[in-house]
Every structure is written in C-alpha cells, then in structure tokens.
Design a protein around this motif. Structure first.
Motif, PDB file in Angstrom:
ATOM      1  N   GLN A  92      -6.250  -3.844   4.998  1.00 40.41           N
ATOM      2  CA  GLN A  92      -5.434  -3.358   3.882  1.00 40.41           C
ATOM      3  C   GLN A  92      -6.180  -3.508   2.569  1.00 40.41           C
ATOM      4  O   GLN A  92      -6.034  -2.679   1.665  1.00 40.41           O
ATOM      5  CB  GLN A  92      -4.101  -4.113   3.846  1.00 40.41           C
ATOM      6  N   THR A  93      -6.974  -4.546   2.487  1.00 42.40           N
ATOM      7  CA  THR A  93      -7.774  -4.703   1.269  1.00 42.40           C
ATOM      8  C   THR A  93      -8.708  -3.510   1.083  1.00 42.40           C
ATOM      9  O   THR A  93      -8.858  -2.976  -0.018  1.00 42.40           O
ATOM     10  CB  THR A  93      -8.612  -5.993   1.354  1.00 42.40           C
TER      11      THR A  93
ATOM     12  N   LEU B 270      -2.012  -9.881   0.497  1.00 42.04           N
ATOM     13  CA  LEU B 270      -3.033  -8.931   0.037  1.00 42.04           C
ATOM     14  C   LEU B 270      -3.674  -9.427  -1.250  1.00 42.04           C
ATOM     15  O   LEU B 270      -4.892  -9.375  -1.434  1.00 42.04           O
ATOM     16  CB  LEU B 270      -2.371  -7.563  -0.172  1.00 42.04           C
TER      17      LEU B 270
ATOM     18  N   TYR C 223      -1.389   8.024  -5.625  1.00 45.67           N
ATOM     19  CA  TYR C 223      -1.799   9.288  -5.030  1.00 45.67           C
ATOM     20  C   TYR C 223      -0.825  10.393  -5.377  1.00 45.67           C
ATOM     21  O   TYR C 223      -1.155  11.365  -6.040  1.00 45.67           O
ATOM     22  CB  TYR C 223      -1.883   9.130  -3.495  1.00 45.67           C
TER      23      TYR C 223
ATOM     24  N   MET D 288      -8.406   3.509  -2.271  1.00 47.60           N
ATOM     25  CA  MET D 288      -7.519   4.275  -3.162  1.00 47.60           C
ATOM     26  C   MET D 288      -8.025   4.261  -4.585  1.00 47.60           C
ATOM     27  O   MET D 288      -7.989   5.297  -5.269  1.00 47.60           O
ATOM     28  CB  MET D 288      -6.111   3.681  -3.105  1.00 47.60           C
TER      29      MET D 288
ATOM     30  N   VAL E 268      -8.297  -0.557   2.185  1.00 46.09           N
ATOM     31  CA  VAL E 268      -7.512   0.620   1.786  1.00 46.09           C
ATOM     32  C   VAL E 268      -7.228   0.589   0.300  1.00 46.09           C
ATOM     33  O   VAL E 268      -7.289   1.605  -0.390  1.00 46.09           O
ATOM     34  CB  VAL E 268      -6.199   0.680   2.595  1.00 46.09           C
ATOM     35  N   PHE E 269      -6.929  -0.584  -0.176  1.00 44.87           N
ATOM     36  CA  PHE E 269      -6.688  -0.741  -1.617  1.00 44.87           C
ATOM     37  C   PHE E 269      -7.874  -0.217  -2.420  1.00 44.87           C
ATOM     38  O   PHE E 269      -7.723   0.587  -3.342  1.00 44.87           O
ATOM     39  CB  PHE E 269      -6.426  -2.227  -1.888  1.00 44.87           C
ATOM     40  N   PHE E 270      -9.042  -0.683  -2.032  1.00 43.34           N
ATOM     41  CA  PHE E 270     -10.221  -0.274  -2.786  1.00 43.34           C
ATOM     42  C   PHE E 270     -10.512   1.205  -2.619  1.00 43.34           C
ATOM     43  O   PHE E 270     -10.951   1.880  -3.550  1.00 43.34           O
ATOM     44  CB  PHE E 270     -11.438  -1.115  -2.366  1.00 43.34           C
TER      45      PHE E 270
ATOM     46  N   TYR F 246     -12.588 -10.985  -2.384  1.00 38.36           N
ATOM     47  CA  TYR F 246     -13.156  -9.732  -2.880  1.00 38.36           C
ATOM     48  C   TYR F 246     -13.027  -9.588  -4.386  1.00 38.36           C
ATOM     49  O   TYR F 246     -12.889  -8.491  -4.917  1.00 38.36           O
ATOM     50  CB  TYR F 246     -12.465  -8.546  -2.200  1.00 38.36           C
TER      51      TYR F 246
ATOM     52  N   SER G 245      -6.078 -12.108  -0.672  1.00 39.83           N
ATOM     53  CA  SER G 245      -7.353 -11.619  -0.146  1.00 39.83           C
ATOM     54  C   SER G 245      -8.200 -10.986  -1.245  1.00 39.83           C
ATOM     55  O   SER G 245      -9.383 -11.246  -1.385  1.00 39.83           O
ATOM     56  CB  SER G 245      -7.076 -10.601   0.964  1.00 39.83           C
ATOM     57  N   ILE G 246      -7.557 -10.192  -2.062  1.00 40.08           N
ATOM     58  CA  ILE G 246      -8.346  -9.470  -3.073  1.00 40.08           C
ATOM     59  C   ILE G 246      -8.928 -10.425  -4.090  1.00 40.08           C
ATOM     60  O   ILE G 246     -10.109 -10.354  -4.447  1.00 40.08           O
ATOM     61  CB  ILE G 246      -7.468  -8.427  -3.782  1.00 40.08           C
TER      62      ILE G 246
ATOM     63  N   LEU H  94       0.826  -1.206   0.000  1.00 38.97           N
ATOM     64  CA  LEU H  94       0.000   0.000   0.000  1.00 38.97           C
ATOM     65  C   LEU H  94       0.856   1.250   0.000  1.00 38.97           C
ATOM     66  O   LEU H  94       0.485   2.261  -0.602  1.00 38.97           O
ATOM     67  CB  LEU H  94      -0.917  -0.009   1.222  1.00 38.97           C
TER      68      LEU H  94
ATOM     69  N   THR I 267     -14.822  -2.486  -9.300  1.00 35.99           N
ATOM     70  CA  THR I 267     -14.046  -1.248  -9.273  1.00 35.99           C
ATOM     71  C   THR I 267     -13.368  -1.004 -10.604  1.00 35.99           C
ATOM     72  O   THR I 267     -13.194   0.149 -11.023  1.00 35.99           O
ATOM     73  CB  THR I 267     -12.979  -1.272  -8.168  1.00 35.99           C
TER      74      THR I 267
END
Lengths: 182, 106, 627
Positions: free
Chosen positions: B65-66, A140, A60, B72, B68-70, A148, A143-144, A52, A155
């Motif tokens: 953290q997941t 991560l 960003y 962003m 947060v990823f989304f 998800y 998980s994604i 992240l 998204t």
C-alpha cells in the motif's frame, strides 16, 4: 458478499476502460475514466485499503480528471477524433497482438506464481477493523514516515518541481500577448 | 443468487488488473488524441495500483500500500507536467494529433 | 646527437647561417664519435663473449605475436661500424664547412647531413631488422635529399629520383626477407635469428631465401649489378655528399647487413654465397673497365667505388667476413680521402670537373696533391698502405674458395691501379690545360686554380694518415697482428671460412708478392700510356658509355616496365579500391533502408517499445516455466 462487490466493481472498471479507448469525443473518454477510477476505489475498499481508496477518489478522480477536463475545454481540443481510419497501417492489428499478448503473459505469470501468493504470515498483519477506525491509516502512516521517509520527502520535492516546471512550460511568452492588441 | 459462496481469490483481482493493463496499452497505441492517450496511461497505472493492493492483502504486507501511495503521487506529478507540455505544444494549433508531431523523422 | 644537431639546424638554421650552422652539425657528429670511442674502450675491457649488449629503449610494436622493440645492439661489429661512420662523418662535416661556403642553402645541407648520420647510426646499431630497416630507409631518403641538393639543376633532381627508385627495388627485397624471417621464426631480432641459424633450426631453404633477398637489398643500397645505376649519376650531389654517402657509409650498409646476417648465409645452400661472390666479382670487373674511360673526376671515383664494393661482396661470398669489414674500413678511409681531394680540386678549379681540362695541379695545390697521391697508392694496392693489406686479405680467401674468381679479382686489381694512376696523371701531372679554356669561362677572368682553405685541408691530412696506418688492423704476419679478426670473432666466428689448412694459406706470402707485382704492373702501364705516351690511349666509347647498360635499362623500364606499372596501378584503383568502396556502398544502402524505421510517429515507437517489453516478459516467463 465480496463476490457481489467484486463483480459490480469489475464491470464498472471494464466498461469504463473500454469507454476510454472507444469514445471518439475526449470529454466522453474522460467521463469513462472517472467510472473506472471509481471502480478501482471500490475494489480498494474491498481489499482493506481504506486510506488509498479515499486518496484515489480525491486525487485521481477529483483532481487529475478535472485537470484533464480543464485542458480539454480551454484548449478546445474537443474535436472528435476519427476512429475509423488509421494512418499507420498495421498499427491496430499489432496493437491487438501486443495487448492480448501482455494479458496472456501476465495471467500466465499470476497463475504460475499463485502458489507463492498463498503464504500468509509475511510482513505485518493488517490489524482488524475492530481495533480502530483508522487502523489502516495508522499503519500506512507508520510505514511511510519511518521506513520510507526519505522517499516521502523526495516525492514532495518532485511535486514542487513538477508544479514549477509546468508553470514555466505553459507560460505565455510576451510576443504572443503583443500579437493580440485587441 | 448465483454463487454467493464464491469468494473472489487474489487471482481474480490480478487477472482483472492484467486485463485493465492490456486495455490501457491498446488505447495508448491506437488513439491519436494526445489527451486520450494520457488517459489510457492512467488506466495502466491504475491497473498496477490494483495489483499492488491485492498483493498487499495477500501477503499481509503494508509495503504494497505504501508503494501505491507513492505511485499515486508520482502519477499526479506526471500528469501535471504532461498536460503542461501538451498545452505548450498545442496552444497555437487547434487540432493536433500525435501523428502531427513527427519531427523526429529519420 | 646527430639527430639533435639536425633538429637545431632545422629550427635555427637560417638564423645561424654560414658558417655557424656548419659548426653545430660538426660538433654534434664529433660528440657522437667521442661517445662511440668511449663505448669502444669500455668494450675492450670485457671478455670477448660478453661484448654483446642490448639496450632496449622502448617497446615499439606490439601486435599479436609480433614484438619489436626500438633496441640497440652494441657488439663488436656495430661498434666498429659506428666508429668509422662517426669518425669519417666528423671529418667530412668539417670539410663541408669550407666546401659549401657561400651556398644559399648552407644550413639545410647540414641538417640533411646530420639526419643522414643519425639514420646510419640507427642502421648499424639496430638490434633487430626493423630498426635497421628504419635506418636503411632513412639513409635512402637522406641520400635522395642530398643528391638533389642543388635541385634547380635538372640533372641533379633526376639523379636523386633515380637513386631513390633504385634503392626502393632493393628495399623490396629487404622487406620480403623481413616478412619471411618473421613468418618462419616469429622474430626480427638479430640475436634470435642468428641463434636459430647457428643451431640449425632454420631450414636451408628459408635461410637461402632470406639471405638472397637481403642481398637484393644490399645490391640496391651498395650499388651492385644490376642495381648500381644510381651511383654514377649520384655524383650530381655536392662532393662532401659523395664522400660521406657514396664512399664511406651508405654504400657499405649492404656489406654490413650481409655480415650481420652471416649465420644465415652459412646455413643456406652451398650455391647461395657463391652467387653473391660471382655478382660481386662481376660488378668489380665491370666497373673497373668503365672507370678506365671516364673523364669526369668524380665519375672515375664513383665507378671505382662500385668496383671496390664488388670486392667486398666477393669477400662476403667467399666467407671472408673479416676481410670484407677490413676492406670496408680501409676503403672508407682512402675513398673518402680521394673524394674530398677531388672536391678540393673542383673547388680550386672553380667547379670544373672535367679532367681533360686539368693538369699539373700539383704545383698549384701541393697539399691536395700530396694527400691525393697517398689515397691513390692506398687504393692501387701498394704496400705498406692500408688498401694493400685489405685487398690482399680478400684475394687470399677468394683463392682458397674459387680460383676462377681469384683471377677476376686480380684483373680488377690491375685495372684499378691502371685507372687510378691515369687519374692522378691527368689531374696533377702533365701539362696544365686549364689555361686553354679560360676564355670560355668568361666572367671569372683568369682561371688560376688555388689551394683550398685549411678547414678543407685538415680532414684530408687526417684521412691520409689513416690510409697509411689503417692496415695495421689486420696484418697477415701471424697471430699477434690480426686485431680485427679477434675483435670480430664473437660475431662472425662460425661463419668465417676456415682456410688455415689450404694451399692458399700456407703460401700466403707468395700471393702477397703476386698482388704487389700486379699493382706495379698496372701503375707502370698507366704511366707508359698517359705520361710517357709510349702507347696509344685506348678508351673505347663503349667503356665510356658503361657498356650501354644505362641506356638499355631505361628502355626496358620505359617500355614494358611502364606498361606493367600502369596495369598494376589500374588494378589497384579499380579492383582493390573497388572492393573497399563497395563495402562502404553496401553499408550505406543497408543503413538507408533501415533509416525508414525512424518514421517520426510516436505511436509507432510506442508500439515497438511495447512489443519489446512483451518479448522480454515472455522470455522471463518461459524461463521460469522451463526451470
């Protein structure tokens, strides 16, 4: 060590934030924002969220702020804003009250709930750094793309729509072009 | 050095994110330049991201953290669209503040 | 059925024209008569306690504790009413086809007639006060339409208005009675109201109030003192209208209502029915005196109607409900007959209505004369015609109740015989006076009266037969003959006055003879005055002008009355409307000041949003802390 990092990053963040709200020139504000974002990225690293942190810097600080600066430059919206006057009376005092109130409420909530935070063992353990340099990324990603994955796909659709929509929004219509024969 | 033995607990991070959030709110309410208002919103989003990451570490849960990823990703999309709108509105007027867009006056 | 007929005429009337529109209407009414007859026979087959059926069509009003259904009550009383309403209506429809021939608004006439029959049926068949009131108002409205049918004539339009307004005063009484009934009993249904009156659950005060208020309404509708004003003027309408509405049906709805609510009258104070009886008797006498001096053929009959209605209320007030209904039915027969007969005369005389210009018509219009004479004998109280039996029945009960009123009733009977004989002599006997004025009628040329077409004569014949045999419904000769009393027993049993052990009952044959003597005396006196010219004609102007009552009434209404109305209208416009408008203005100004919150500034909105969010968060936090 972590303490030292925390203090530095916190300083960067706060200075940047105050700069954003206090600088009258928008370009200065944008640069302050970059400072804040860097601070946040540092804190991400300190919290074992390496992936992240990288994304934060790239997306960003690298893309979004650049976009801001593009718009500022291209539109010429770089007039200095007069921060001394406030046309809406009572806006500033009330804003101060609101923000201080928010901070207070949040802090109170955190303090009250701090007991619930110190329970380890919930969820998946973050692997040690020694097991692999990409441990965080791996976890991560796992998980994604498993739990998800639908949100992920949605998204991406959202991004496409945003791009298309913005292109349409910002398009110059024909009449405007015809207006400038030179 | 002052107290290197002090380890910042999760509460410190959370308080920091709360302060950042408050500063962002103040900025949104006070600044009149639409682009600067947007930047303050970004501040708020970052505050939230920070708190999520903190809690993820605290609770040993990768889901923080997941999220947060989304966040962003969505923030990026939102910025794109928002700037597009600002461009569309402000294309023909050079200096526009949020107060000039008072068309919804009742 | 009549409603359907009315609707058909509404839509297709002009195309159908004369006379087919009339046949449509007549068929509609006749079919409802047949249905009623069938219902009657079906009811005959049931035991007397079971003869009350309620058919609820749909739930009409359901507000809070008020539950009113559009329901129909089929019991002996309503079937009797429905029978003669539909029967006589059919005959009059038939008659009107001939009478209204050539009129420009032919189909509209039948539309109104059918609508009237429909309203009347609603009135008598209603299961609760509200359905009856619907019919009540309906007949009032139709009466207005029909009285002022020839609205181009100023007098007709005025008469229509007068009828409607006078009726309205009566309606106020009915409405107040309904409110009272609902507030004290919580229901408007006849079954429930009469039940509670029987069982004593209804306080005498309430019963008296409800009863007398309904009587006020009945006074308006049935033309009693002091609200009778509209009936003589209502003669402006076409004769079939007078026959149907003002002889047979609408004016009897007051009597019907009183009978329907007889338990209430029974449960009220002693003096309440006496009030009704006194008003009825006074009206009867008053109208009879006026009728002696009238020269318009229809006005005589109008006052006669008022007088006979007075008899009916006299009966109601004396507790003789069966006798009242009996007289209502027989009166419907012979009064309709008389009206239709007079219509035939008017038609034959080319719309001449003044009796002084008639005479010796029996030679030219034999059928009309014959049927008219039968009606005359019936109303004068000559046995064995129908009117005699019903009038005698009433006088019997009145004597048992109150001797003074009996005397009044006798005098009225005398006068009735007198003026009816006068009418018959002036119209059908004596010298023919219609030639004297033929020159004045100009364009018609020779004013020779002629007999009416068959479609008009047929109903006359039917009605005359009924006038003869109608008395058989209730003969006083003993238990085997009183059909009507036994038929109506379940409805009126407890409120009917029981006079079996009074002197009057034991000597009823004596009273019968007295009645015959009185009738004969009246007829003889009239013949002596008008035919043989033995005595001088006494027709004082005061009688002709109806004791100047009409003039007095108009002066009161125009003077102080108008001032009161104006004041009330002012109050309504300024105070009541002022309050309503004031509330609106208040809300407007509040909204105006609140509007300014919508300043249009985004940052102000953002501020408010964030304030709200802060409040919500703080609330949750505090809740958490408290818990």
């Amino acid at each position: 060590m972590e303490f030292f990092v925390f203090v530095c990053a916190a300083l960067m963040i706060l200075v940047g934030a105050v700069g954003v709200i206090a600088r009258s020139h928008p370009v200065h504000a944008a640069l302050s924002l970059v400072l804040t974002l860097f601070g946040v990225a540092v804190l991400f690293v300190a919290q074992d969220a390496h992936f992240l942190a990288a994304v934060q810097v790239i997306v960003y600080a690298g893309a979004i702020v650049v976009l801001f600066l593009f718009v500022i430059m291209l539109l010429g919206v770089d007039r200095v804003e007069n921060l001394r006057t406030e046309p809406l009376t009572s806006q500033r005092p009330l804003a101060i009250i609101v923000s201080l109130g928010l901070i207070g409420v949040l802090v109170a909530a955190f303090v009250r709930g701090s007991d619930a935070l110190h329970e380890r063992g919930e969820g998946i353990n973050i692997p040690d750094l020694t097991t692999g340099t990409d441990a965080n990324t791996t976890q991560l990603a796992e998980s994604i793309f498993s739990r998800y994955v639908v949100a992920f796909e949605l998204t991406s659709v959202l991004l496409v729509i945003a791009v298309v929509g913005t292109v349409l929004l910002a398009r110059r219509t024909k009449t405007v072009v015809a207006e400038n024969p030179k | 050095m002052i107290a290197l033995s002090l380890v910042p607990t999760a509460s410190w991070y959370l308080i920091l994110s709360a302060v950042l959030f408050g500063i962002g709110t103040f900025g949104v309410l006070v600044r009149r330049n639409p682009l600067v208002m947007f930047m303050c919103i970004e501040l708020m989003l970052n505050a939230v991201n920070l708190s999520f990451v903190t809690l993820a570490r605290q609770l040993n849960d990768i889901n923080g953290q997941t999220i947060v990823f989304f966040v962003m990703v969505v923030a990026a999309a939102e910025v794109v669209v928002g700037l597009g709108i600002i461009v569309a509105i402000m294309r023909n007027r050079s200096s526009v503040t949020a107060d000039d867009l008072a068309v919804l006056k009742g | 059925m009549p409603l359907a007929g009315s609707m058909i005429n509404l839509v297709f009337g002009r195309k159908l024209g004369d006379p087919r529109a009339g046949w449509v209407a007549t068929v509609a009414t006749a079919s409802s008569f047949l249905i009623t007859v069938l219902a009657y026979f079906e009811m005959l087959g049931l035991a007397s306690e079971e003869r009350s059926h309620v058919v609820s069509m749909f739930s009409w009003i359901q507000v809070g504790s008020l539950q009113v259904d559009l329901a129909i009550l089929a019991d002996p009383l309503s079937i009797v009413m429905a029978l003669f309403v539909t029967g006589i209506s059919t005959l009059i429809h038939l008659y009107a086809i001939g009478y209204m021939h050539g009129d420009a608004k032919f189909s509209k006439f039948f539309l109104y007639l059918n609508l009237f029959v429909f309203s009347m049926l609603m009135l008598v068949l209603g299961e609760n006060l509200l359905v009856t009131f619907l019919g009540w108002e309906g007949v009032g409205a139709c009466s207005y339409f029909l009285i002022s049918f020839w609205h181009t004539r100023n007098s007709a339009a005025v008469a229509g208005k007068k009828a409607f307004v006078t009726n309205r005063i009566g309606d106020f009484g009915v409405m107040t009675a309904m409110f009272l009934a609902f507030s004290s009993l919580g229901t408007l249904s006849y079954g429930a109201i009469n039940e509670s009156a029987h069982s004593g659950a209804l306080a005498p005060v309430t019963a008296t109030a409800i009863g007398l208020l309904l009587f006020v309404g009945a006074c308006g509708k049935s033309a009693q003192l002091p609200l009778y004003l509209w009936l003589p003027d209502a003669m402006e309408g076409p004769t079939p209208v007078s026959a149907l509405i003002h002889a047979a049906t609408m004016v009897t709805s007051g009597v019907f209502l009183m009978t329907r609510m007889s338990p209430i009258l029974h449960a009220s104070y002693e003096w309440a029915p006496t009030v009704i009886a006194v008003v009825g008797a006074a009206t009867a006498l008053y109208a009879a005196t006026v009728a002696v001096a009238q020269n318009d053929i229809k006005k005589v009959l109008a006052y006669s109607t008022v007088s006979q209605l007075g008899y009916m209320f006299l009966a109601v007030g004396s507790g003789a409900y069966v006798a009242a209904i009996f007289h209502m039915v027989t009166h419907a027969f012979f009064k309709a007959l008389l009206f239709l007969g007079s219509g035939s005369v008017i038609h034959g005389m080319h719309h001449e209505q003044d009796m002084r210009r008639m005479g010796a018509l029996r030679k030219v219009m034999p059928v009309t004369a014959f049927t008219f004479i039968i009606g005359w004998l019936a109303i004068a109280g000559v046995p064995p015609f129908a009117g005699f039996w019903s009038k005698d029945e009433i006088l019997l009960y009145v004597y048992a109740n109150n001797r003074g009123l009996y005397v009044v009733g006798l005098i009225t009977a005398l006068l009735t015989a007198f003026y009816m004989t006068r009418q018959v002599i002036m119209v059908f006997y004596g010298q023919a006076k219609w030639n004297d004025h033929s020159a004045e009628h100009g364009a018609h040329g020779d004013l020779t009266p002629h007999e009416s077409p068959k479609v008009m004569l047929a109903p006359l014949v039917v009605l005359s037969v009924l006038s003869v045999v109608g008395g058989a419904m209730q003969l006083p000769f003993g238990k085997n003959f009183n059909f009507l009393e036994r038929w109506l027993a379940p409805v009126v049993e407890e409120s009917e006055a029981h006079i079996q052990d009074t002197w009057a009952y034991q000597n009823k044959y004596l009273l019968l003879v007295v009645a015959i003597v009185i009738a004969a005396a009246g007829i003889a006196a009239s013949i002596a005055v008008y035919s043989k010219s033995l005595f001088k004609v006494v027709e004082p102007k005061v009688l002709e002008q109806a004791w100047y009552y009409d003039n007095a009434a108009s002066r009161v209404v125009a003077g102080p009355g108008a001032a009161t109305f104006n004041f009330i209208a002012w109050v309504d416009a300024n105070i009541v409307d002022g309050i309503v408008n004031g509330v609106g203005e208040l809300i407007r100004s509040i909204a105006g000041s609140l509007r300014r919150v919508q300043s249009g500034f985004v940052r102000a909105y953002a501020l408010l949003i964030s304030l709200g969010a802060l409040v919500v968060l703080a609330w949750f936090l505090l809740r958490g802390i408290m818990l």
